[in-house]
Scaffold this motif. Structure first.
Motif, short mmCIF file in Angstrom:
data_model
loop_
_atom_site.label_atom_id
_atom_site.label_comp_id
_atom_site.label_asym_id
_atom_site.label_seq_id
_atom_site.Cartn_x
_atom_site.Cartn_y
_atom_site.Cartn_z
N GLU A 35 16.76 -23.34 -23.79
CA GLU A 35 15.64 -22.99 -22.90
C GLU A 35 14.59 -22.14 -23.61
O GLU A 35 13.40 -22.28 -23.33
CB GLU A 35 16.14 -22.26 -21.65
N SER A 37 13.73 -22.09 -26.69
CA SER A 37 13.11 -22.65 -27.89
C SER A 37 12.14 -23.77 -27.55
O SER A 37 11.69 -24.49 -28.43
CB SER A 37 14.18 -23.16 -28.85
N GLU A 38 11.79 -23.90 -26.27
CA GLU A 38 10.89 -25.00 -25.93
C GLU A 38 9.44 -24.70 -26.31
O GLU A 38 8.69 -25.62 -26.63
CB GLU A 38 11.03 -25.35 -24.45
N CYS A 39 9.04 -23.43 -26.25
CA CYS A 39 7.66 -23.09 -26.60
C CYS A 39 7.56 -22.23 -27.85
O CYS A 39 6.49 -22.10 -28.44
CB CYS A 39 6.98 -22.36 -25.45
N HIS A 40 8.65 -21.60 -28.21
CA HIS A 40 8.70 -20.77 -29.42
C HIS A 40 10.14 -20.79 -29.88
O HIS A 40 11.00 -21.31 -29.18
CB HIS A 40 8.24 -19.34 -29.12
N PHE A 64 4.02 -13.90 -20.53
CA PHE A 64 2.91 -13.82 -21.48
C PHE A 64 1.80 -14.81 -21.12
O PHE A 64 1.25 -15.50 -21.97
CB PHE A 64 3.42 -14.04 -22.92
N GLY A 65 1.50 -14.87 -19.83
CA GLY A 65 0.39 -15.69 -19.38
C GLY A 65 0.75 -17.10 -18.97
O GLY A 65 -0.11 -17.90 -18.66
N GLU A 66 2.05 -17.41 -18.97
CA GLU A 66 2.46 -18.73 -18.51
C GLU A 66 3.65 -18.64 -17.58
O GLU A 66 4.40 -17.67 -17.61
CB GLU A 66 2.81 -19.64 -19.70
N ASN A 67 3.80 -19.66 -16.77
CA ASN A 67 4.96 -19.73 -15.90
C ASN A 67 6.11 -20.36 -16.68
O ASN A 67 5.99 -21.48 -17.16
CB ASN A 67 4.61 -20.56 -14.66
N ALA A 68 7.19 -19.62 -16.81
CA ALA A 68 8.35 -20.13 -17.57
C ALA A 68 9.61 -20.02 -16.72
O ALA A 68 10.70 -19.78 -17.23
CB ALA A 68 8.50 -19.35 -18.87
N GLY A 132 -0.62 -20.45 -35.99
CA GLY A 132 -0.96 -20.56 -34.57
C GLY A 132 -0.91 -19.23 -33.88
O GLY A 132 -1.78 -18.90 -33.09
N SER A 133 0.13 -18.47 -34.13
CA SER A 133 0.24 -17.12 -33.57
C SER A 133 1.38 -16.38 -34.26
O SER A 133 2.19 -16.99 -34.96
CB SER A 133 0.48 -17.17 -32.06
N SER A 135 3.89 -15.39 -32.99
CA SER A 135 5.19 -15.76 -32.42
C SER A 135 5.87 -16.89 -33.19
O SER A 135 7.01 -17.21 -32.93
CB SER A 135 5.02 -16.15 -30.95
N ASN A 136 5.15 -17.47 -34.12
CA ASN A 136 5.68 -18.61 -34.87
C ASN A 136 6.33 -18.13 -36.17
O ASN A 136 5.81 -18.33 -37.26
CB ASN A 136 4.52 -19.59 -35.14
#
Lengths: 151, 130
Positions: A35, A37-40, A64-68, A132-133, A135-136
């Motif tokens: 769960e 690792s889907e966006c980071h 952090f600005g998104e619904n997760a 990209g950021s 976080s990567n």
């Protein structure tokens, strides 16, 4: 045995400031790995204290600005894993909590004082743009998924 | 050997999908729930529009999925997102739980509310038409 295990854990939990051969045990819990690792990348639990993981896992509707958001069973299971393996789990003290006062609840690993002292001035704008950021992690730390954060 | 390894790593990085449904089945299911046929045109309009009800960092589906869903997008973290259109990416819309999880998250991020069954049917109908 139990003691030497605890000693080993304490050692691996606090190497970042000690040397350039940084290692942080990667996430081993299946649901957390899948769960988170889907966006980071699924960030190792040892990078944040328990209170941070609880705060993060109870505010997933604004992550952090998104619904997760997750279903409650997965959410609770993942929170429990992260808390059990946090930087300060079991009353451990971690070098990663350097300059984090007990009444602060850091939410971004990239804003932890140890992170900033490791990265400030180290990452060129070209590299950051490519990544990209911040976080990567794996954009620069090729072994990040295996817990290896060498330069 | 090295290539096999790279391939394996790439495969393992993908979510494990249940493959319990198909884009067509989902369109039918959502249309039935809405009581109206799916409209690819409305789906396209919803997908491409800039909305104001959601979170400021994600005003549109295109923020992360790009304006061409046959190509990949990029999450705000920098992580690549595989193409959303089943034409380009046959794994899309084949796992009910995964589809519902992401509609739930992303409609709320972009619109500030859940998508209706009609809107879900419209979007998938547009994506399969590409």
């Amino acid at each position: 045995m139990k003691l030497s295990l605890a000693a080993t854990l304490a050692l691996v939990a606090a190497p970042v400031l000690a040397s350039e051969g940084e290692y942080m045990p990667p996430v081993t819990h299946d649901a957390t790995k899948a769960e988170c690792s889907e966006c980071h990348m699924a960030y190792p639990a040892g990078f944040l204290p328990q209170r941070s993981w609880t705060a993060i896992m109870t505010t997933l509707d604004d992550h952090f600005g998104e619904n997760a958001t997750l279903d409650e069973v997965s959410r609770a299971e993942i929170e429990a894993y992260l808390v059990q393996n946090a930087a300060d789990a079991g009353g451990r003290s971690s070098g990663l909590l350097y300059r984090v006062s007990p009444d602060e609840t850091p939410l971004r690993i990239s804003e932890m004082p140890w992170f900033r002292s490791e990265h400030d001035g180290e990452v060129s704008s070209r590299r950051l743009q490519k990544a990209g950021s911040m976080s990567n992690c794996a954009a620069c730390h090729r072994g990040a998924d295996r817990g290896i954060f060498e330069d | 050997m090295k290539h096999t390894l790279i391939l394996l790593t790439a495969l393992m990085a993908q979510p494990v999908l249940a493959q319990d449904t198909s884009p067509q089945a989902l369109i039918e299911q959502y249309s039935a729930a809405a009581g109206a046929a799916a409209s690819p045109e409305n789906g396209q309009a919803l997908f491409m529009a800039t909305h104001s009800g959601g979170k400021p960092d994600t005003p549109s589906c295109t923020t992360c999925h790009s304006a061409d869903p046959t190509k990949g997008g990029q999450a705000r973290t920098g992580k690549p997102i595989d193409p959303l259109s089943p034409t380009a990416n046959p794994e899309r819309f084949t796992d009910t739980k995964f589809v519902e999880k992401w509609f739930g998250r992303n409609c709320n991020s972009v619109l500030g509310r859940d998508c209706s069954a009609q809107e879900k049917a419209d979007i998938i109908a547009w994506l399969v038409s590409l």
